[in-house]
Design a protein around this motif. Structure first.
Motif, PDB file in Angstrom:
ATOM      1  N   ALA A  59       0.846  -1.185   0.000  1.00  0.00           N
ATOM      2  CA  ALA A  59       0.000   0.000   0.000  1.00  0.00           C
ATOM      3  C   ALA A  59       0.889   1.246   0.000  1.00  0.00           C
ATOM      4  O   ALA A  59       2.118   1.147   0.056  1.00  0.00           O
ATOM      5  N   GLN A  60       0.253   2.407  -0.053  1.00  0.00           N
ATOM      6  CA  GLN A  60       0.995   3.664  -0.112  1.00  0.00           C
ATOM      7  C   GLN A  60       0.851   4.491   1.166  1.00  0.00           C
ATOM      8  O   GLN A  60       1.509   5.519   1.319  1.00  0.00           O
ATOM      9  N   ASP A  61       0.014   4.022   2.084  1.00  0.00           N
ATOM     10  CA  ASP A  61      -0.188   4.727   3.349  1.00  0.00           C
ATOM     11  C   ASP A  61      -1.050   3.855   4.243  1.00  0.00           C
ATOM     12  O   ASP A  61      -1.716   2.928   3.755  1.00  0.00           O
ATOM     13  N   CYS A  62      -1.038   4.118   5.520  1.00  0.00           N
ATOM     14  CA  CYS A  62      -1.969   3.461   6.434  1.00  0.00           C
ATOM     15  C   CYS A  62      -2.256   4.417   7.589  1.00  0.00           C
ATOM     16  O   CYS A  62      -1.497   5.357   7.833  1.00  0.00           O
ATOM     17  N   HIS A  63      -3.339   4.160   8.298  1.00  0.00           N
ATOM     18  CA  HIS A  63      -3.638   4.961   9.488  1.00  0.00           C
ATOM     19  C   HIS A  63      -2.843   4.414  10.659  1.00  0.00           C
ATOM     20  O   HIS A  63      -2.497   3.225  10.698  1.00  0.00           O
ATOM     21  N   ILE A  88       4.183   1.959   2.123  1.00  0.00           N
ATOM     22  CA  ILE A  88       4.991   3.175   2.147  1.00  0.00           C
ATOM     23  C   ILE A  88       4.376   4.110   3.192  1.00  0.00           C
ATOM     24  O   ILE A  88       3.156   4.198   3.299  1.00  0.00           O
ATOM     25  N   VAL A  89       5.203   4.797   3.960  1.00  0.00           N
ATOM     26  CA  VAL A  89       4.723   5.835   4.878  1.00  0.00           C
ATOM     27  C   VAL A  89       5.668   7.024   4.807  1.00  0.00           C
ATOM     28  O   VAL A  89       6.864   6.874   4.569  1.00  0.00           O
ATOM     29  N   GLY A  90       5.106   8.215   4.996  1.00  0.00           N
ATOM     30  CA  GLY A  90       5.927   9.406   5.081  1.00  0.00           C
ATOM     31  C   GLY A  90       6.459   9.928   3.763  1.00  0.00           C
ATOM     32  O   GLY A  90       7.423  10.713   3.741  1.00  0.00           O
ATOM     33  N   HIS A  91       5.829   9.523   2.647  1.00  0.00           N
ATOM     34  CA  HIS A  91       6.280  10.057   1.368  1.00  0.00           C
ATOM     35  C   HIS A  91       6.192  11.575   1.391  1.00  0.00           C
ATOM     36  O   HIS A  91       5.298  12.151   2.009  1.00  0.00           O
ATOM     37  N   CYS A 122       9.864   7.015   4.246  1.00  0.00           N
ATOM     38  CA  CYS A 122      10.479   7.968   3.316  1.00  0.00           C
ATOM     39  C   CYS A 122      10.985   9.218   4.025  1.00  0.00           C
ATOM     40  O   CYS A 122      10.328   9.746   4.921  1.00  0.00           O
ATOM     41  N   ILE A 123      12.138   9.680   3.585  1.00  0.00           N
ATOM     42  CA  ILE A 123      12.734  10.906   4.093  1.00  0.00           C
ATOM     43  C   ILE A 123      13.396  11.622   2.919  1.00  0.00           C
ATOM     44  O   ILE A 123      13.713  11.004   1.901  1.00  0.00           O
ATOM     45  N   GLY A 124      13.615  12.931   3.049  1.00  0.00           N
ATOM     46  CA  GLY A 124      14.283  13.657   1.974  1.00  0.00           C
ATOM     47  C   GLY A 124      14.195  15.157   2.167  1.00  0.00           C
ATOM     48  O   GLY A 124      13.380  15.650   2.954  1.00  0.00           O
ATOM     49  N   GLU A 125      15.034  15.875   1.432  1.00  0.00           N
ATOM     50  CA  GLU A 125      15.129  17.320   1.572  1.00  0.00           C
ATOM     51  C   GLU A 125      14.579  18.039   0.345  1.00  0.00           C
ATOM     52  O   GLU A 125      14.539  17.480  -0.753  1.00  0.00           O
ATOM     53  N   ASP A 126      14.170  19.300   0.544  1.00  0.00           N
ATOM     54  CA  ASP A 126      13.734  20.115  -0.581  1.00  0.00           C
ATOM     55  C   ASP A 126      14.939  20.825  -1.194  1.00  0.00           C
ATOM     56  O   ASP A 126      16.073  20.716  -0.710  1.00  0.00           O
ATOM     57  N   LEU A 127      14.688  21.562  -2.280  1.00  0.00           N
ATOM     58  CA  LEU A 127      15.794  22.181  -3.008  1.00  0.00           C
ATOM     59  C   LEU A 127      16.509  23.232  -2.172  1.00  0.00           C
ATOM     60  O   LEU A 127      17.736  23.336  -2.214  1.00  0.00           O
TER      61      LEU A 127
END
Length: 247
Positions: A59-63, A88-91, A122-127
């Motif tokens: 799945a792409q998310d869950c509660h 997936i969580v936290g996209h 998922c984790i990551g930075e913006d520009l």
């Protein structure tokens, strides 16, 4: 460590697209030394699980709650019953569009682990963060916050996968330099070992952000890159299977 190549279909996919799932599943059978996952919209999970024998359906998310008055939401147990083995969580799209916090994402990942499901966090930075030169520390800090190690939602290294996605590269065609990807994954590996001890060495770290057949081989060859989370290129088997092959 077995590579993990994961498709994220986002808000795409109808029953008519099940032939793509079947084609990806056939490729997963051929490349049996690689773990292949398909993160689908919830409407397709049950059907895909019935038609896939080799690829993991997710799945792409869950509660975060097991049950309750949460209209329109799905619990980990519901997703598992439908046939999903991970979510997936936290996209970044949910962090931005639904204002999800790292604390909430930790709760969601914990609920998946409690249901014996895998969590791709998922984790990551913006520009702006990348250009400021603080991306390494920012993303490592986001990881620590999302692991919630200091409270009762703390995550276990078991059934946990980390996906690093530079937000500015998602769907844009822009990809960080290989040296930048390697540096980030090295930083995240060090943080995982710091957080979990030796068990942190066994947690897979995926790269995501405009991954395609033409760049997958070079990215996947980097140390501490243990797979890929693929968006647009995963919607069709003809563009996704070559990424599996590159692993």
């Amino acid at each position: 460590m077995r590579p993990f190549i994961v498709a994220n279909w986002k808000m795409h996919g109808l029953k008519a697209d099940m032939n793509e799932v079947k084609a990806i599943d056939s490729a997963a059978a051929k490349f049996d030394h690689i773990d292949v996952g398909i993160g689908l919209p919830a409407t397709l999970i049950h059907l895909a699980a019935q038609n896939a024998g080799h690829a993991q359906i997710g799945a792409q998310d869950c509660h975060q709650a097991q049950q309750g008055a949460h209209t329109g939401c799905l619990s980990a147990a519901m997703l598992s019953e439908a046939g999903a083995s991970f979510s997936i969580v936290g996209h970044s799209e949910r962090r931005a569009d639904q204002a999800e916090t790292s604390r909430l994402i930790a709760q969601k990942a914990r609920s998946l682990q409690n249901a014996s499901m895998g969590a791709i966090l998922c984790i990551g930075e913006d520009l702006a963060t990348r250009q400021s030169g603080t991306a390494l520390d920012f993303v490592a800090g986001q990881l620590v916050e999302s692991l919630a190690l200091a409270d009762d939602t703390s995550l276990s290294p078991e059934r946990l996968t980390i996906a690093y996605e530079p937000i500015w590269a998602i769907g844009t065609g822009h990809v960080p330099e290989l040296t930048d990807i390697a540096a980030m994954h090295s930083k995240l590996r060090s943080q995982l070992v710091s957080s979990f001890g030796p068990a942190g060495d066994a947690i897979r770290i995926l790269y995501g952000g405009s991954v395609k057949a033409s760049n997958a081989k070079d990215i996947l060859a980097l140390k501490n890159v243990n797979g890929a989370l693929v968006g647009g290129a995963s919607l069709k088997a003809e563009s996704f299977v070559p990424i599996i092959a590159a692993a």
